[in-house]
Write a protein that holds these residues in place. Structure first.
Motif, PDB file in Angstrom:
ATOM      1  N   ASP A 221      -7.294  -2.600  -9.992  1.00 27.78           N
ATOM      2  CA  ASP A 221      -8.574  -1.902  -9.906  1.00 27.78           C
ATOM      3  C   ASP A 221      -9.665  -2.897 -10.295  1.00 27.78           C
ATOM      4  OD1 ASP A 221     -10.605  -0.041  -9.762  1.00 27.78           O
ATOM      5  OD2 ASP A 221     -10.094   0.947 -11.634  1.00 27.78           O
TER       6      ASP A 221
ATOM      7  N   GLU B 297       2.058   6.735   0.429  1.00 25.68           N
ATOM      8  CA  GLU B 297       0.906   5.870   0.185  1.00 25.68           C
ATOM      9  C   GLU B 297       0.727   5.720  -1.314  1.00 25.68           C
ATOM     10  OE1 GLU B 297      -2.783   6.824   2.043  1.00 25.68           O
ATOM     11  OE2 GLU B 297      -1.825   7.229   3.971  1.00 25.68           O
ATOM     12  N   ARG B 298       0.477   4.498  -1.758  1.00 26.61           N
ATOM     13  CA  ARG B 298       0.299   4.236  -3.192  1.00 26.61           C
ATOM     14  C   ARG B 298      -0.849   5.066  -3.771  1.00 26.61           C
ATOM     15  NH1 ARG B 298       1.962   0.403  -6.801  1.00 26.61           N
ATOM     16  NH2 ARG B 298       3.053  -0.740  -5.195  1.00 26.61           N
ATOM     17  N   GLU B 299      -1.978   5.138  -3.065  1.00 26.39           N
ATOM     18  CA  GLU B 299      -3.119   5.906  -3.573  1.00 26.39           C
ATOM     19  C   GLU B 299      -2.789   7.378  -3.702  1.00 26.39           C
ATOM     20  OE1 GLU B 299      -6.874   5.240  -1.688  1.00 26.39           O
ATOM     21  OE2 GLU B 299      -6.633   3.071  -1.748  1.00 26.39           O
ATOM     22  N   ASP B 300      -2.040   7.939  -2.728  1.00 22.67           N
ATOM     23  CA  ASP B 300      -1.644   9.341  -2.783  1.00 22.67           C
ATOM     24  C   ASP B 300      -0.746   9.579  -3.990  1.00 22.67           C
ATOM     25  OD1 ASP B 300      -1.524  12.013  -1.774  1.00 22.67           O
ATOM     26  OD2 ASP B 300       0.432  11.567  -0.870  1.00 22.67           O
TER      27      ASP B 300
ATOM     28  N   LYS C  35      -1.131  -1.049 -10.594  1.00 24.48           N
ATOM     29  CA  LYS C  35      -2.250  -0.826  -9.672  1.00 24.48           C
ATOM     30  C   LYS C  35      -3.375  -1.783 -10.052  1.00 24.48           C
ATOM     31  CE  LYS C  35      -5.612   2.568  -8.188  1.00 24.48           C
ATOM     32  NZ  LYS C  35      -6.206   3.871  -8.448  1.00 24.48           N
TER      33      LYS C  35
ATOM     34  N   GLU D 144       0.821  -1.206   0.000  1.00 27.25           N
ATOM     35  CA  GLU D 144       0.000   0.000   0.000  1.00 27.25           C
ATOM     36  C   GLU D 144       0.852   1.252   0.000  1.00 27.25           C
ATOM     37  OE1 GLU D 144      -2.910  -0.194   3.089  1.00 27.25           O
ATOM     38  OE2 GLU D 144      -3.665  -2.110   2.400  1.00 27.25           O
ATOM     39  N   HIS D 145       2.151   1.085  -0.263  1.00 21.51           N
ATOM     40  CA  HIS D 145       3.055   2.232  -0.293  1.00 21.51           C
ATOM     41  C   HIS D 145       4.070   2.070  -1.424  1.00 21.51           C
ATOM     42  CE1 HIS D 145       5.309  -0.777   2.003  1.00 21.51           C
ATOM     43  NE2 HIS D 145       6.368  -0.216   1.446  1.00 21.51           N
TER      44      HIS D 145
ATOM     45  N   ASP E  53      -0.635   7.736  -6.748  1.00 25.73           N
ATOM     46  CA  ASP E  53      -1.465   7.579  -7.949  1.00 25.73           C
ATOM     47  C   ASP E  53      -2.237   8.865  -8.242  1.00 25.73           C
ATOM     48  OD1 ASP E  53      -0.596   4.991  -8.291  1.00 25.73           O
ATOM     49  OD2 ASP E  53      -2.376   4.074  -7.411  1.00 25.73           O
ATOM     50  N   ARG E  54      -2.798   9.492  -7.184  1.00 26.63           N
ATOM     51  CA  ARG E  54      -3.506  10.765  -7.363  1.00 26.63           C
ATOM     52  C   ARG E  54      -2.561  11.832  -7.903  1.00 26.63           C
ATOM     53  NH1 ARG E  54      -6.360   9.139  -2.785  1.00 26.63           N
ATOM     54  NH2 ARG E  54      -4.854  10.097  -1.382  1.00 26.63           N
TER      55      ARG E  54
END
Length: 126
Positions: free
Chosen positions: A106, A47-50, A104, A7-8, A52-53
């Motif tokens: 999804d 963070e991976r999501e951060d 990623k 997750e990172h 990616d954003r």
């Protein structure tokens, strides 16, 4: 059973993907562009999501912006591996063959992103 993708992303992965030095990545964190996390006593990351954003924001603006290429692969049902297992295998392979790619998951899709200046083609990725 395979473990899910982390997750990172590490500072080194961010630097490689964005083609920046570790110092420049640290500046992004200091500016608040990316939120830095302590991963261990001697390692930090994001963070991976951060991340990616942040990659998604690179498609506009006034100054020069590297183009990001994205490839999405939908995984059919009924195969002997989970989507996360396939993504993990693909990530390990790409790290050696074509560095700078981010993976990623999804849903049933695996998204692969890379800096377009690297010149990778979807055929090389797959």
């Amino acid at each position: 059973m395979s473990k899910p993708l982390p997750e990172h992303v590490t500072r080194a992965e961010v630097a490689e993907t964005l083609r920046l030095s570790l110092r420049q990545v640290d500046r992004l964190a200091k500016e608040g562009t990316l939120k830095k996390l302590k991963l261990s006593a001697s390692r930090s990351g994001f963070e991976r999501e951060d991340f990616d954003r942040y990659l998604q924001t690179l498609t506009g603006g006034d100054g020069y912006v590297s183009r990001i290429a994205v490839l999405a692969v939908e995984i059919p049902t009924g195969i002997p591996y989970t989507v996360n297992e396939l993504a993990e295998r693909l990530d390990a392979s790409l790290c050696q063959r074509l560095p700078g790619c981010l993976i990623k998951v999804d849903g049933r899709k695996i998204q692969i992103a890379w800096n377009a200046a690297l010149g990778y083609t979807p055929e090389q990725i797959l």
